[in-house]
Write a protein that holds these residues in place. Structure first.
Motif, PDB file in Angstrom:
ATOM      1  N   TYR A  74       0.966  -1.203   0.137  1.00 20.72           N
ATOM      2  CA  TYR A  74       0.234   0.074  -0.129  1.00 20.72           C
ATOM      3  C   TYR A  74       0.922   1.234  -0.015  1.00 20.72           C
ATOM      4  O   TYR A  74       1.642   1.394   0.869  1.00 20.72           O
ATOM      5  N   VAL A  75       0.493   1.985  -0.877  1.00 30.03           N
ATOM      6  CA  VAL A  75       1.303   3.623  -1.021  1.00 30.03           C
ATOM      7  C   VAL A  75       0.256   4.484  -0.592  1.00 30.03           C
ATOM      8  O   VAL A  75      -0.751   4.590  -1.272  1.00 30.03           O
ATOM      9  N   SER A  88      -9.803  -6.261  -0.156  1.00 31.18           N
ATOM     10  CA  SER A  88      -9.014  -7.110  -1.403  1.00 31.18           C
ATOM     11  C   SER A  88      -9.482  -6.480  -2.692  1.00 31.18           C
ATOM     12  O   SER A  88      -8.883  -6.936  -3.822  1.00 31.18           O
ATOM     13  N   VAL A  89     -10.183  -5.493  -2.753  1.00 26.44           N
ATOM     14  CA  VAL A  89     -10.705  -4.698  -4.048  1.00 26.44           C
ATOM     15  C   VAL A  89     -10.369  -3.339  -4.167  1.00 26.44           C
ATOM     16  O   VAL A  89      -9.967  -3.215  -5.012  1.00 26.44           O
ATOM     17  N   ARG A  90     -10.296  -2.483  -3.125  1.00 29.63           N
ATOM     18  CA  ARG A  90      -9.944  -1.138  -3.294  1.00 29.63           C
ATOM     19  C   ARG A  90      -8.429  -1.018  -2.950  1.00 29.63           C
ATOM     20  O   ARG A  90      -7.806  -0.060  -3.450  1.00 29.63           O
ATOM     21  N   TYR A  91      -8.069  -1.681  -2.040  1.00 25.74           N
ATOM     22  CA  TYR A  91      -6.453  -1.530  -1.695  1.00 25.74           C
ATOM     23  C   TYR A  91      -6.354  -2.741  -0.683  1.00 25.74           C
ATOM     24  O   TYR A  91      -7.322  -3.460  -0.362  1.00 25.74           O
ATOM     25  N   GLY A  92      -5.128  -3.232  -0.457  1.00 26.97           N
ATOM     26  CA  GLY A  92      -4.798  -4.140   0.223  1.00 26.97           C
ATOM     27  C   GLY A  92      -4.448  -5.549  -0.349  1.00 26.97           C
ATOM     28  O   GLY A  92      -4.662  -5.671  -1.704  1.00 26.97           O
ATOM     29  N   CYS A 105      -4.757  -8.936  -2.201  1.00 28.36           N
ATOM     30  CA  CYS A 105      -5.750  -9.634  -2.922  1.00 28.36           C
ATOM     31  C   CYS A 105      -5.128 -11.037  -3.427  1.00 28.36           C
ATOM     32  O   CYS A 105      -4.101 -10.914  -4.042  1.00 28.36           O
ATOM     33  N   ARG A 165      -8.248 -12.087   3.378  1.00 25.75           N
ATOM     34  CA  ARG A 165      -8.224 -11.588   4.732  1.00 25.75           C
ATOM     35  C   ARG A 165      -7.561 -12.593   5.345  1.00 25.75           C
ATOM     36  O   ARG A 165      -6.852 -12.450   6.704  1.00 25.75           O
ATOM     37  N   PHE A 203      -4.092 -10.994   7.066  1.00 23.81           N
ATOM     38  CA  PHE A 203      -4.116 -10.733   8.506  1.00 23.81           C
ATOM     39  C   PHE A 203      -3.305 -11.910   9.024  1.00 23.81           C
ATOM     40  O   PHE A 203      -3.515 -13.000   8.924  1.00 23.81           O
TER      41      PHE A 203
END
Lengths: 103, 497
Positions: free
Chosen positions: B106-107, B333-337, B339, B354, B358
């Motif tokens: 993530y940036v 897992s869709v917008r950021y993070g 996937c 997830r 995590f």
């Protein structure tokens, strides 16, 4: 130790919070959660009759209105910068309406 | 490099700014030498996850331009001072990972207000600091990228969750670092590393852009090796922010009464805390000694009771996971993070992403929070926990009618060894003296008072102030510092270049 949760309960919670778990992980999580919930017992043993809850340290939160001014926000490009998958300026997810479409 | 033996990271803010003003060295030299030192000396300790050398050089150029233009005095209270940021704080174009695989790539597309205020005050951003994953922990052992080592003893944890921030300051890599504290995550690592760590009153520092754990408990604050530097840093990062609806308008100078001394101050001591199970003798002795020193300086010690403090631990481990469960739902897992690749079904993609994104403690807290908020269970734990919060707040209200601040231990023991505490419920006891302050929302800080007689490791005392009277604890902290001196750089890092 009290059995607050069964492995079946834990499977149900895992599904609800969308975290995939193996059977071994479910077994360990069941042990861990039961131990943690046991440690929360003091909260159930308090005489709290008539005590108002405090949901927030700043008790009197009031709604704040801001001036109705135009302001900058993320561009579409920036908003998509961290998207694992994107297509045509949109977030891309697996098809949710049966088979078909671009993956 | 400048003709000084002491690394810039081991200097005080005043020393750096005096050197800059006298043109003994430039801010550019401060930035580059500090980056080099971190690269060399942090390789094993692992306080930093990412260095921001280019941003530091840019910030330094502005400070040097101000010095050249004769406007250094207006360059800000942190002008030319190297600062590190806990990796849950967004800084534009840096990775903000929360030490989680979930956010490994993530940036940040924007900058958190606390970071922005520090930069506006002239700070030189050195980089991002290691932490427990999503701040869930008291040891930095849950970081997905490996733990940070305690600069006093590499066999031991630096505390957590802001362990990287505490270690970096204690090792003299930077004079100031920012951390966040939800149940003790600034104060406990400050104690374990022998430095000053401040959790201000909830609402003093904006939480905008700081990845949320427990939104009604989280608060950002500074680490430093002196009370004055901590106060200067808090001056810089505090203030109203319209982007955080809990941010308060409290225009306070936290340095205002550092020189006042404690003559006439009433300082509360909690006998039940000093006799608590699990409090080690070496910590108890140091805390008792600190109380006596304050009395010797003219303060009046008053025995007070916080009768509901014993319920704080269970209230916290209800409220914290419930809020975390809610906050961590955003990782989709869709917008950021993270996937997980190769899933044809959205549900399967969520669950795999997830599960793998995590770590174990994050998964435990999400699961626990979900359970505690479920129908039927809510009334057994969550609602009573919020009622207990009222009782704890009333305890403090009553206590602060009698005293100006309260002195307690920070942690029941000095820094423990890696792997020494494996049971999560035992780990939670690390925070037994700190969490009630997050629940009530007032201010607390850790101040170093020497080494424990048995372990020869740092011990901190906690000073607790009424809400929005953080200046009270700073005043008592400065008095303690007049006895014990400012925090030393950890011995193995104290060698001069």
């Amino acid at each position: 130790m009290t059995q607050h949760l069964t492995e079946s309960d834990v499977r149900g919670i895992a599904e609800y919070v969308r975290i995939g778990m193996t059977e071994d992980e479910v077994a360990q999580m069941t042990v861990d959660l039961n131990a943690i919930i046991d440690s929360l017992a003091p909260i159930t043993e308090y005489d709290l009759e008539g005590v108002e809850p405090t949901f927030h340290p700043i008790g009197a939160l009031t709604n704040v209105m801001c001036e109705d001014l135009e302001r900058g926000s993320f561009t579409q490009e920036v908003a998509l910068l961290n998207a694992p998958k994107q297509q045509d300026g949109c977030f891309l997810i697996p098809s949710v309406l049966g088979d078909g479409g671009d993956r | 490099m400048a003709a000084v033996g002491k690394p810039f990271g081991a200097m005080s803010i005043a020393e750096i700014q005096a050197g800059l003003a006298a043109k003994e060295f430039t801010a550019a030299e401060v930035a580059s030498a500090t980056i080099s030192r971190i690269e060399r000396d942090d390789a094993q300790m692992h306080a930093f996850l990412e260095l921001t050398a280019d941003m530091a050089a840019d910030a330094a150029a502005k400070v040097d331009a101000a010095i050249a233009a004769g406007t250094f005095a207006e360059a800000g209270p942190l002008a030319g001072v190297p600062v590190g940021f806990k990796d849950n704080m967004n800084l534009l174009d840096t990775h903000t990972t929360c030490s989680s695989n979930m956010l490994a790539n993530y940036v940040s597309p924007y900058t958190a207000t606390c970071v922005e205020y520090a930069l506006h005050a002239g700070a030189l951003p050195m980089g991002k600091l290691n932490m427990d994953e999503f701040a869930f922990g008291s040891s930095t052992e849950t970081s997905a990228f490996g733990p940070t080592l305690n600069p006093w003893d590499f066999q031991r944890v630096p505390g957590g969750s802001s362990g990287g921030s505490a270690a970096a300051v204690a090792a003299g890599l930077v004079p100031v670092a920012l951390g966040s504290d939800t149940g003790g995550s600034i104060r406990q690592p400050a104690s374990f590393c022998g430095i000053v760590g401040v959790k201000p009153t909830y609402g003093v520092v904006s939480r905008y852009g700081v990845v949320a754990f427990g939104s009604s408990l989280d608060q950002v604050g500074p680490f430093a090796r002196s009370v004055e530097d901590a106060a200067l840093a808090l001056n810089a990062i505090s203030g109203f922010d319209e982007r955080d609806c809990t941010s308060q308008r409290a225009d306070v100078d936290f340095t205002a009464n550092l020189a006042e001394g404690v003559q006439g101050m009433r300082i509360g001591v909690v006998p039940a805390f000093m006799e608590a199970d699990g409090l080690t003798e070496e910590v108890r002795a140091r805390v008792a000694e600190a109380a006596q020193k304050l009395e010797g300086l003219g303060a009046t010690l008053v025995d007070i009771e916080l009768p509901n403090a014993k319920a704080a631990m269970s209230a916290y481990y209800v409220l914290g996971p419930c809020e975390a469960f809610s906050n961590l739902a955003r990782f989709d897992s869709v917008r950021y993070g993270y996937c997980d690749p190769g899933h044809a079904d959205l549900g399967a993609q969520y669950e795999a992403s997830r599960a793998k994104g995590f770590g174990p403690e994050a998964r435990r807290r999400i699961m626990l929070g979900s359970y505690l908020l479920s129908a039927g269970v809510y009334d057994t734990y969550y609602y009573p926990a919020q009622q207990v919060r009222t009782l704890i707040t009333q305890d403090y209200d009553r206590a602060f009618q009698q005293v100006d601040c309260i002195l307690t231990p920070v942690s029941p023991r000095t820094a423990f060894k890696f792997g020494e505490i494996g049971d999560p419920t035992q780990m939670y006891l690390s925070d037994m003296f700190t969490i009630s302050i997050n629940i009530a929302g007032n201010g607390g800080m850790s101040v170093p008072v020497g080494l424990g007689a048995d372990t020869q490791l740092p011990v901190g005392v906690q000073l607790i102030s009424p809400a929005f009277k953080d200046v009270n604890m700073f005043r008592a902290a400065a008095a303690l510092e007049s006895v014990y001196g400012p925090a030393p750089v950890a011995p193995q890092f104290a060698k001069e270049d």
